[in-house]
Design an enzyme around this catalytic site. Structure first.
Site, mmCIF file in Angstrom:
data_model
loop_
_atom_site.group_PDB
_atom_site.id
_atom_site.type_symbol
_atom_site.label_atom_id
_atom_site.label_comp_id
_atom_site.label_asym_id
_atom_site.label_seq_id
_atom_site.Cartn_x
_atom_site.Cartn_y
_atom_site.Cartn_z
ATOM 1 N N GLU A 1 0.807 -1.229 0.000
ATOM 2 C CA GLU A 1 0.000 0.000 0.000
ATOM 3 C C GLU A 1 0.841 1.281 0.000
ATOM 4 O OE1 GLU A 1 -3.071 -0.242 2.977
ATOM 5 O OE2 GLU A 1 -3.962 -2.023 2.048
ATOM 6 N N GLU B 1 -5.300 -8.491 -0.407
ATOM 7 C CA GLU B 1 -6.008 -8.310 0.864
ATOM 8 C C GLU B 1 -7.447 -7.948 0.544
ATOM 9 O OE1 GLU B 1 -4.569 -5.452 3.648
ATOM 10 O OE2 GLU B 1 -2.466 -6.038 3.406
#
Length: 496
Positions: free
Chosen positions: A158, A275
């Site tokens: 991220e 995820e």
């Protein structure tokens, strides 16, 4: 109601168990963590496991040693070998996430999580490249190239968020990705490297990243993204409370990103959701509830239309991003709560592992499959985000004309069945439960099982779903051996 003629048989995707997420890899040195992992692997069976912290100092791969006034690098693989040996022994392959920055390579002090993963670029890029090379070469030497070449290698986590990459500096991430990908390919071009593992809300990174790779001739073997559908939180000292977008929102995210990837000329590129969950917070109580399972049912049914593999975040509440868990149920991501207590989402995944090989039908509350031996297995769910009572939902499907009786088994997750969070509430929410309390909770963590037998002939199966119920329905022919018993007479049994 479905008629048997409505069924269109197609091969069912098995991407639901492509990967499972984990807290930082160092947690795998804990006994309870490995007990939970063996449980999900035995009952569900995932292909890969992905977690943060490969290069975090609690595993200690990168070390610098002072020798006669010189600084020498030492790569210590003691702990990571123990961890990966344990994964591979139970049939799990690592999905490698390269990060975070080792203490000795950090360029500044910014960290994330209770366990302080450093989120800064390397102060010496050459040493980062050497770390990546040494680690992958070690894995190849230990596990063999034919094994390691099957492990996807993802660069960072991220980087579009300031929480995970200093200043969310896109240019700096692209340079890290380029250096890392080139290092990986220099070892062997067949190793699979990709990224950028962004979360939702920054999908301009999709075009930017792929444009960069094309312009700079940087290798990319897969594209990775994360997906959550929780709205902005109401925060308290110990919890996040978040409403959820409809499940279709997550599916639309998948479709939209797939179209972006294709439009950039990368139609061949695998697309992994490394995820996903309802909420992105490890202290959101929704994760402990029946709602979580009911919500995710349609995601697991439909996601493979756009995604090549996805990874539920996470398998266990042995997890410390927000600190050591403060109570048995605390809103953790895990399918399994502490003490091995199975949450409804665990059972949802176990239900999926029992579905058939062929897909016959699906809609917004029913998924009908068939096993190779002809057994029909249906998953039904009734997600609702409304407060209070809602109407039951009737599902019904037909069986083909049967010459034999049909055995029907229903495994039900409801507010009162297979929902240990409710039992914990009724016990007064013990923060650190006694062994007696743990055993009482475990007695209520399994689905309710109902069975019946349907007579031969054209038959249908019906079921009324309660609010947020998830139900697995298995239908198989009966080979009745009653007539082989010479003196059997149930009417002679007391009270029958």
């Amino acid at each position: 109601m479905l008629a048997s003629s409505d069924y269109t048989r197609s091969k069912r995707s098995s991407q639901f168990n492509y990967s499972i997420g984990t807290g930082r890899l160092g947690l795998a040195l804990q006994e309870e963590y490995m007990n939970h992992l063996r449980e999900v692997q035995t009952r569900i069976g995932f292909q890969y496991i992905r977690g943060h912290g490969l290069f975090h100092d609690d595993i200690g791969i990168y070390q610098e040693v002072e020798t006669e006034g010189r600084t020498e690098v030492f790569y210590n693989f003691t702990y990571i070998d123990r961890i990966f040996d344990s994964f591979l022994a139970i049939g799990l392959k690592p999905f490698l996430e390269l990060g975070f920055m080792p203490e000795k390579l950090k360029s500044s002090e910014e960290t994330v999580f209770y366990w302080k993963g450093n989120i800064t670029p390397p102060k010496t890029p050459k040493k980062w490249a050497q770390l990546v090379e040494a680690t992958l070469v070690h894995f190849i030497e230990r596990y063999g190239f034919d094994e390691v070449v099957t492990w996807p290698i993802e660069v960072w986590n991220e980087p579009n968020l300031t929480n995970f990459w200093k200043d969310a500096d896109q240019a700096a991430y692209f340079e890290l990705y380029k250096l890392t990908a080139m290092t990986v390919k220099a070892i062997d071009a067949r190793l699979q490297v990709g990224g950028p593992a962004i979360c939702g809300g920054s999908d301009h990174w999709v075009d930017d990243f792929l444009t960069f790779c094309k312009k700079e001739n940087v290798p990319v073997d897969f594209f990775s993204r994360h997906a959550y559908t929780s709205k902005p939180p109401v925060k308290t000292a110990d919890y996040y409370y978040q409403a959820l977008e409809p499940p279709k929102d997550m599916l639309d995210q998948f479709t939209s990103v797939r179209k972006q990837i294709d439009a950039q000329g990368f139609k061949h590129l695998p697309f992994y959701i490394t995820e996903f969950n309802t909420s992105y917070s490890p202290i959101n109580p929704v994760h402990d509830t029946l709602v979580n399972a009911s919500y995710l049912a349609s995601i697991l049914v439909n996601a493979s239309d756009s995604v090549d593999g996805f990874s539920y975040w996470t398998f266990s509440d042995v997890f410390e991003e927000a600190g050591i868990p403060k109570s048995l149920f605390h809103g953790g991501f895990g399918m399994l709560a502490l003490h091995g207590i199975k949450k409804p989402t665990y059972h949802l995944y176990e239900f999926f592992s029992q579905l058939g090989d062929s897909e016959l039908y699906r809609d917004d509350s029913l998924y009908l499959t068939e096993r190779i031996d002809g057994t029909l297995v249906a998953l039904a769910w009734n997600y609702s985000d409304e407060k209070g009572d809602v109407d039951e939902r009737l599902i019904e499907f037909a069986l083909a004309n049967q010459s034999k009786a049909v055995f029907v088994q229903k495994e039900r997750l409801t507010e009162s069945d297979g929902n240990p969070w409710r039992t914990w509430q009724q016990l007064g929410r013990p923060r650190f439960p006694s062994q007696d309390q743990i055993e009482r909770i475990k007695k209520t963590m399994m689905p309710k099982v109902e069975t019946m037998q349907l007579a031969p002939g054209s038959v249908s199966v019906t079921h009324k779903l309660a609010k947020n119920e998830v139900c697995l329905i298995t239908c198989l022919p009966v080979d009745d051996e009653t007539s082989s018993y010479r003196d059997l007479d149930d009417s002679k049994i007391t009270s029958y």
